[in-house]
Design an enzyme around this catalytic site. Structure first.
Site, PDB file in Angstrom:
ATOM      1  N   ASP A   1     -10.862   4.338   5.890  1.00 21.45           N
ATOM      2  CA  ASP A   1     -11.499   3.049   5.610  1.00 21.45           C
ATOM      3  C   ASP A   1     -13.009   3.085   5.852  1.00 21.45           C
ATOM      4  O   ASP A   1     -13.687   2.072   5.666  1.00 21.45           O
ATOM      5  CB  ASP A   1     -10.850   1.961   6.478  1.00 21.45           C
ATOM      6  CG  ASP A   1     -10.098   0.939   5.641  1.00 21.45           C
ATOM      7  OD1 ASP A   1     -10.334   0.888   4.422  1.00 21.45           O
ATOM      8  OD2 ASP A   1      -9.283   0.198   6.219  1.00 21.45           O
TER       9      ASP A   1
ATOM     10  N   GLN B   1      -4.401  -0.965  10.293  1.00 14.45           N
ATOM     11  CA  GLN B   1      -4.357  -2.252   9.609  1.00 14.45           C
ATOM     12  C   GLN B   1      -4.990  -3.323  10.505  1.00 14.45           C
ATOM     13  O   GLN B   1      -4.599  -3.486  11.658  1.00 14.45           O
ATOM     14  CB  GLN B   1      -2.894  -2.607   9.271  1.00 14.45           C
ATOM     15  CG  GLN B   1      -2.709  -3.925   8.562  1.00 14.45           C
ATOM     16  CD  GLN B   1      -3.270  -3.925   7.134  1.00 14.45           C
ATOM     17  OE1 GLN B   1      -3.199  -2.941   6.420  1.00 14.45           O
ATOM     18  NE2 GLN B   1      -3.835  -5.056   6.742  1.00 14.45           N
TER      19      GLN B   1
ATOM     20  N   LYS C   1       0.844  -1.203   0.000  1.00 15.17           N
ATOM     21  CA  LYS C   1       0.000   0.000   0.000  1.00 15.17           C
ATOM     22  C   LYS C   1       0.874   1.245   0.000  1.00 15.17           C
ATOM     23  O   LYS C   1       0.676   2.162  -0.792  1.00 15.17           O
ATOM     24  CB  LYS C   1      -0.880   0.036   1.269  1.00 15.17           C
ATOM     25  CG  LYS C   1      -2.099  -0.849   1.211  1.00 15.17           C
ATOM     26  CD  LYS C   1      -2.810  -0.771   2.562  1.00 15.17           C
ATOM     27  CE  LYS C   1      -3.866  -1.846   2.694  1.00 15.17           C
ATOM     28  NZ  LYS C   1      -4.359  -1.991   4.062  1.00 15.17           N
TER      29      LYS C   1
END
Ligand code: ADP
Length: 308
Positions: A129, A106, A62
């Site tokens: 997110d 994460q 990422k």
């Protein structure tokens, strides 16, 4: 997208990598515009707790992609024994940092940490997110402010396969996780699809799938969706990324989706491969969401790629 024309019916392998590339070219221009006209560089902070090698690889990939876009990406590694106050302190610092527009934690976190509690520490305006309780509520209410990256990527793929939309389609979503299954189902409902959410306790999953126009597999179970489960002409989106140890493979493991690709490929009208399907779309929408949050911090409008 690549079409297999050797068979009579039209079977499409959806080229997630190519579609993501197209999006990234647009995003790069947006980052340049932000820098040129607004003197601002989008900033993403990624927090990783523990030393899970799969998570480390995701974060490294990422970060590399994000930096290629001209976005400033900072990774924060905490030891697996990290406690709630350690995360609280770090998230608070990032919430207050004007150079950071997007924060990603994460997942999964070590068992002793509550991901719900930690995600809810993020300023909802920096929640890249879309997992903060406030953002979840907006999505569930059909008025999303920020859409979780993987479901956003899956919807984008469906929009390419169904340019006229998915209204009235029967969709089975396999998996009810907070990261994928649930937000996916809300998005699909907002698009007027008829949605079945299947999970570990679902009976007769094969039967549900056989009725589906679209199957979205996000169960984390290699090869779960068999050829016999798929109606000819259905569209299959495979979210699964399962690592199966294989000493002969270059990385020491094979990467397999939740769909038995070889069995399903000849039946589905369109299917995403693993790797090269949903994975690159997730990264593309992480970049999309980071830039979007940066524009929003300036109170500037941002083009709606998903047109929803
Ligand atoms: P992800 O983050 O990819 O969504 P999770 O591991 O968090 O994956 O969630 C897996 C989901 O898949 C859970 O909701 C679980 O109930 C569902 N699931 C797992 N195995 C099966 C199965 N064999 N059949 C149907 N659903 C399953």
């Amino acid at each position: 997208m690549t079409a297999n024309s050797s068979t009579k019916k039209h079977h499409l392998t959806i080229d997630g990598r190519g579609l993501a590339q197209g999006l990234l070219e647009q995003f790069k221009l947006q980052v340049q515009e932000l820098s040129l006209h607004h003197k601002i560089i989008p900033g993403l902070a990624v927090i990783l707790v523990g030393d899970d090698p799969a998570s480390q690889l995701y974060v490294a990939t990422k970060t590399q992609r994000v930096r290629q876009m001209g976005i400033k990406s900072q990774d924060f590694y905490l030891p697996k024994q990290a406690k709630m106050p350690d995360l609280q302190q770090l998230v608070q610092k990032l919430n207050n940092d004007h150079a950071i527009h997007a924060i990603l934690i994460q997942l999964p976190l070590p068992d002793h940490l509550s991901s719900r509690q930690i995600i809810d520490l993020i300023n909802p305006a920096k929640d890249v997110d879309g997992l903060h309780s406030q953002n979840v509520a907006f999505l569930a209410n059909g008025q999303p402010k920020i859409i979780p990256c993987t479901p956003a990527g899956c919807l984008y793929l469906l929009q390419q396969v169904f340019p006229a939309g998915i209204s009235g389609k029967n969709v089975v979503v396999i998996g009810r996780s907070h990261l994928v299954g649930r937000p996916m189902a809300w998005l699909l409902m907002q698009q007027n699809a008829t949605v079945t959410i299947a999970h570990r306790y679902t009976k007769d999953l094969a039967l549900h799938c056989q009725r589906a126009d679209i199957i979205i597999a996000a169960a984390g179970s290699a090869g779960l969706v068999k050829g016999g489960w798929v109606r000819p002409g259905a569209v299959v989106i495979d979210v699964g990324i399962n690592r199966l140890p294989n000493p002969n493979a270059a990385r020491g493991y094979d990467l397999l989706g939740d769909v038995a690709f070889d069995e399903v490929q000849g039946k589905a009208a369109a299917i995403t491969p693993v790797p090269g399907g949903v994975g690159p779309m997730t990264v593309a929408f992480l970049i999309h969401n980071t830039i979007k949050l940066c524009y929003q911090s300036l109170e500037k409008p941002y083009p709606n790629i998903l047109k929803i």
